[in-house]
Design an enzyme around this catalytic site. Sequence first.
Site, mmCIF file in Angstrom:
data_model
loop_
_atom_site.group_PDB
_atom_site.id
_atom_site.type_symbol
_atom_site.label_atom_id
_atom_site.label_comp_id
_atom_site.label_asym_id
_atom_site.label_seq_id
_atom_site.Cartn_x
_atom_site.Cartn_y
_atom_site.Cartn_z
ATOM 1 N N GLY A 43 0.878 -1.167 0.000
ATOM 2 C CA GLY A 43 0.000 0.000 0.000
ATOM 3 C C GLY A 43 0.911 1.212 0.000
ATOM 4 O O GLY A 43 1.492 1.540 -1.016
ATOM 5 N N THR A 44 1.047 1.856 1.096
ATOM 6 C CA THR A 44 2.195 2.668 1.473
ATOM 7 C C THR A 44 2.200 4.126 1.091
ATOM 8 O O THR A 44 1.495 4.561 0.192
ATOM 9 C CB THR A 44 3.513 2.039 0.972
ATOM 10 O OG1 THR A 44 4.506 2.185 1.940
ATOM 11 C CG2 THR A 44 4.006 2.602 -0.291
#
EC number: 3.4.25.1
Length: 237
Positions: A43-44
């Site tokens: 994701g991030t």
Amino acid sequence: MTPGPDLSGPQAADEFQSDPYAPEVGELPEQSAQDSEKVNKTGTTTIGISTSDGVVIATDMRASLGGRFVSNKNVQKVEEIHPTAALTLVGSVGGAQSFIRTLRAEVNLYEARRGEDISMKALSTLAGNFARGGPFFAINPILGGVDDDGHHVYSIDPAGGVMKDDYTVTGSGLTVAYGTLEDRYEEDMTNEEAKEVAAASIKAAAERDTGSGNGIYLADVTADGVDINGYDFDELL
């Protein structure tokens, strides 16, 4: 009585396998939506900032399954790729880890053959070539490093495009992080000042992006080396 299959003539190839030669070398087999949801993804939110001292790279710590379930709360999404360079993990965890292992090996081979340190321009080109042509899941890393020509930050897109900038953001939380980063960024910041700006930007993204959160990893990159440490947001802000 129900008639059985007609075996009097040759069977069509698609009755057994549509393509007996697939997948070819370098290709990835097709994945269903269910398979994709089982892949650990970062994701991030990842940030790279070029400073007067070197480069600061910041990432959050969260990994998720299908973007809906937090599978790990302490993922180090930035790795040393060279004694004076670091690279982030963005996309599928397995693809990003494979990308980093491959790139490290190629950097070592490059330097052994030439008897000199690889430049950041050459390293970014090599990373872009691997992102475009290698058997990796979609990745969008940031590369930051220091060489004889200065301090450099590059974003590398999934198609292999390499773009250099003073600062950049990638990942699912980039739209929120960019607002905070651009508001606080100043030219010629020190690494210590850039760490606080990066931490504030990561925290802002974590407030709205479900794929980001759980703390921050910071890579402090200078001509002396790469130092990577994890923090809670409260330790930096």
